[in-house]
Design a protein around this motif. Sequence first.
Motif, PDB file in Angstrom:
ATOM      1  N   ILE A  36       0.849  -1.200   0.000  1.00  0.00           N
ATOM      2  CA  ILE A  36       0.000   0.000   0.000  1.00  0.00           C
ATOM      3  C   ILE A  36       0.880   1.245   0.000  1.00  0.00           C
ATOM      4  N   HIS A  37       1.999   1.175   0.702  1.00  0.00           N
ATOM      5  CA  HIS A  37       2.996   2.245   0.674  1.00  0.00           C
ATOM      6  C   HIS A  37       4.218   1.748  -0.100  1.00  0.00           C
ATOM      7  N   GLY A  38       4.613   2.501  -1.113  1.00  0.00           N
ATOM      8  CA  GLY A  38       5.631   2.014  -2.052  1.00  0.00           C
ATOM      9  C   GLY A  38       7.049   2.022  -1.548  1.00  0.00           C
ATOM     10  N   ASN A  39       7.323   2.740  -0.456  1.00  0.00           N
ATOM     11  CA  ASN A  39       8.695   2.777   0.067  1.00  0.00           C
ATOM     12  C   ASN A  39       8.857   1.890   1.295  1.00  0.00           C
ATOM     13  N   GLU A  40       8.055   0.814   1.338  1.00  0.00           N
ATOM     14  CA  GLU A  40       8.113  -0.125   2.457  1.00  0.00           C
ATOM     15  C   GLU A  40       8.365  -1.543   1.924  1.00  0.00           C
ATOM     16  N   PRO A  41       9.611  -1.795   1.486  1.00  0.00           N
ATOM     17  CA  PRO A  41       9.906  -3.060   0.801  1.00  0.00           C
ATOM     18  C   PRO A  41       9.780  -4.301   1.678  1.00  0.00           C
ATOM     19  N   GLY A  42       9.992  -4.175   2.983  1.00  0.00           N
ATOM     20  CA  GLY A  42       9.829  -5.341   3.844  1.00  0.00           C
ATOM     21  C   GLY A  42       8.433  -5.917   3.717  1.00  0.00           C
ATOM     22  N   ALA A  43       7.449  -5.031   3.569  1.00  0.00           N
ATOM     23  CA  ALA A  43       6.047  -5.446   3.488  1.00  0.00           C
ATOM     24  C   ALA A  43       5.753  -6.190   2.191  1.00  0.00           C
ATOM     25  N   TYR A  44       6.061  -5.578   1.050  1.00  0.00           N
ATOM     26  CA  TYR A  44       5.674  -6.239  -0.199  1.00  0.00           C
ATOM     27  C   TYR A  44       6.596  -7.400  -0.570  1.00  0.00           C
ATOM     28  N   LYS A  45       7.834  -7.386  -0.088  1.00  0.00           N
ATOM     29  CA  LYS A  45       8.706  -8.531  -0.344  1.00  0.00           C
ATOM     30  C   LYS A  45       8.254  -9.755   0.455  1.00  0.00           C
ATOM     31  N   ALA A  46       7.803  -9.544   1.690  1.00  0.00           N
ATOM     32  CA  ALA A  46       7.283 -10.658   2.494  1.00  0.00           C
ATOM     33  C   ALA A  46       6.027 -11.227   1.852  1.00  0.00           C
ATOM     34  N   ALA A  47       5.144 -10.339   1.363  1.00  0.00           N
ATOM     35  CA  ALA A  47       3.920 -10.793   0.700  1.00  0.00           C
ATOM     36  C   ALA A  47       4.246 -11.555  -0.582  1.00  0.00           C
ATOM     37  N   ASP A 104      18.508  -4.016   7.716  1.00  0.00           N
ATOM     38  CA  ASP A 104      18.463  -4.313   6.283  1.00  0.00           C
ATOM     39  C   ASP A 104      17.126  -4.963   5.924  1.00  0.00           C
ATOM     40  N   LEU A 105      16.976  -5.226   4.628  1.00  0.00           N
ATOM     41  CA  LEU A 105      15.740  -5.813   4.127  1.00  0.00           C
ATOM     42  C   LEU A 105      15.508  -7.203   4.702  1.00  0.00           C
ATOM     43  N   TYR A 106      16.564  -7.950   4.886  1.00  0.00           N
ATOM     44  CA  TYR A 106      16.457  -9.294   5.457  1.00  0.00           C
ATOM     45  C   TYR A 106      15.718  -9.264   6.789  1.00  0.00           C
ATOM     46  N   HIS A 107      16.130  -8.366   7.701  1.00  0.00           N
ATOM     47  CA  HIS A 107      15.499  -8.299   9.018  1.00  0.00           C
ATOM     48  C   HIS A 107      14.035  -7.879   8.909  1.00  0.00           C
ATOM     49  N   LYS A 108      13.733  -6.946   8.014  1.00  0.00           N
ATOM     50  CA  LYS A 108      12.349  -6.483   7.854  1.00  0.00           C
ATOM     51  C   LYS A 108      11.447  -7.626   7.396  1.00  0.00           C
ATOM     52  N   VAL A 109      11.884  -8.337   6.385  1.00  0.00           N
ATOM     53  CA  VAL A 109      11.079  -9.441   5.860  1.00  0.00           C
ATOM     54  C   VAL A 109      10.959 -10.554   6.899  1.00  0.00           C
ATOM     55  N   ARG A 110      12.044 -10.825   7.591  1.00  0.00           N
ATOM     56  CA  ARG A 110      12.027 -11.901   8.593  1.00  0.00           C
ATOM     57  C   ARG A 110      11.007 -11.613   9.695  1.00  0.00           C
ATOM     58  N   PHE A 111      10.977 -10.370  10.200  1.00  0.00           N
ATOM     59  CA  PHE A 111      10.018 -10.047  11.257  1.00  0.00           C
ATOM     60  C   PHE A 111       8.583 -10.126  10.752  1.00  0.00           C
ATOM     61  N   CYS A 126      -2.913  -4.657  11.324  1.00  0.00           N
ATOM     62  CA  CYS A 126      -1.765  -4.093  10.604  1.00  0.00           C
ATOM     63  C   CYS A 126      -0.467  -4.565  11.250  1.00  0.00           C
ATOM     64  N   LEU A 127       0.401  -5.176  10.459  1.00  0.00           N
ATOM     65  CA  LEU A 127       1.707  -5.634  10.944  1.00  0.00           C
ATOM     66  C   LEU A 127       2.771  -4.624  10.522  1.00  0.00           C
ATOM     67  N   GLU A 128       3.464  -4.056  11.496  1.00  0.00           N
ATOM     68  CA  GLU A 128       4.473  -3.031  11.231  1.00  0.00           C
ATOM     69  C   GLU A 128       5.853  -3.501  11.682  1.00  0.00           C
ATOM     70  N   VAL A 129       6.811  -3.472  10.762  1.00  0.00           N
ATOM     71  CA  VAL A 129       8.208  -3.632  11.169  1.00  0.00           C
ATOM     72  C   VAL A 129       8.863  -2.259  11.054  1.00  0.00           C
ATOM     73  N   SER A 130      10.064  -2.127  11.561  1.00  0.00           N
ATOM     74  CA  SER A 130      10.702  -0.813  11.602  1.00  0.00           C
ATOM     75  C   SER A 130      11.553  -0.541  10.360  1.00  0.00           C
TER      76      SER A 130
END
Length: 361
Positions: free
Chosen positions: A63-74, A240-247, A231-235
Amino acid sequence: MENYRRREFIKLLGIASFLPILKWEEALAGRVNAVIELPPLPFQESLITGEEKGGRILVVGGIHGNEPGAYKAAEILRNLKVKKGEILVAPRTNFVSILTNKRGYNGDMNRKFASISPKDPDYPAVKRLKSLIKDYKPDLLLTLHDGFGFHSLNPKAWGQCIVIDEERYGEIELGREVRLVSERVNRLIKRRKWKIPVFNTHTFSKNTKHPEQRKSLTYFCLKECSVPAVCLEVSKQLPDLYHKVRFHLLMLREFFKVHGVETEPSLDWVIENVEELLEPKVYYSAELLINGRKVTVSDSKTFKIPKGSRVKFLTFNGTGGTNAITEDLNSNLRKVGIRKRISFKVKDDFKELFSIRFIVG
């Protein structure tokens, strides 16, 4: 004078791009020397059903384009099989914002679920997502985000937490399930600031500190569809992206357990192999039709084309995030007329792969 003319030309392009092809060409007759067309940006959705009965979960990313952890996990979820239950995944809800790496290229999409103008470029995606929720009627909707800061250190920060609009709404219990997930995930987190508490915005309360959330996706789900939504929020400040996707995956795994959804391979395996999954070995290319001649491009290239040329991007090879935009004009436009030159960036989500440039003459 030149700036005024350019603004008027871009305005004409924006209007003309919504007209039928014949009228579009008539509108631009004599104003451009070549026409270049990109395929429409897709609204990606994948329904994956298991052989065994279980819960039904809708996962929304991007939904927000500068939040890669979110769309990469999806996106990782989208490529799994489901053994039990089913998942519906919409990984890149706001594709143009992902490609431009903006929170909201056309404004904040998560403030458009209460109302949105049909003229808004985000209208088709918002309308489609609303229809998915109403038609699919999931047991739970999980929308993924990367927020700022660490909520455990600063209660005003949105990063690293699970957000709910109320403890309970009508017959829908949110707090109990979310606290259970929070407790399970936090057992695995050693650093205090990385822990994931529950953030209740009390959106339905008259005295809420977050009235803007009444325009959000989760509020729409609860109020208009009676669908539990979290809503699931990581920081954004994770290393890095790895930690965002992992959480994100750690939280998803616990929600899946609660609702009896099992994937194949398991989310345990996925979490252990996040780094490899984020770096797939793929061949990137774009296939174009230039004045009737098919061309494949896999590296930066400049084409000199004669006046009256018609160029059409046909397909993109790579990942689900591989597509192209131009930043020389409005990035929403998928059909443009040019006088002299234009450049397109072929990207894998936010990452630029190569550019394709056209010069008329």
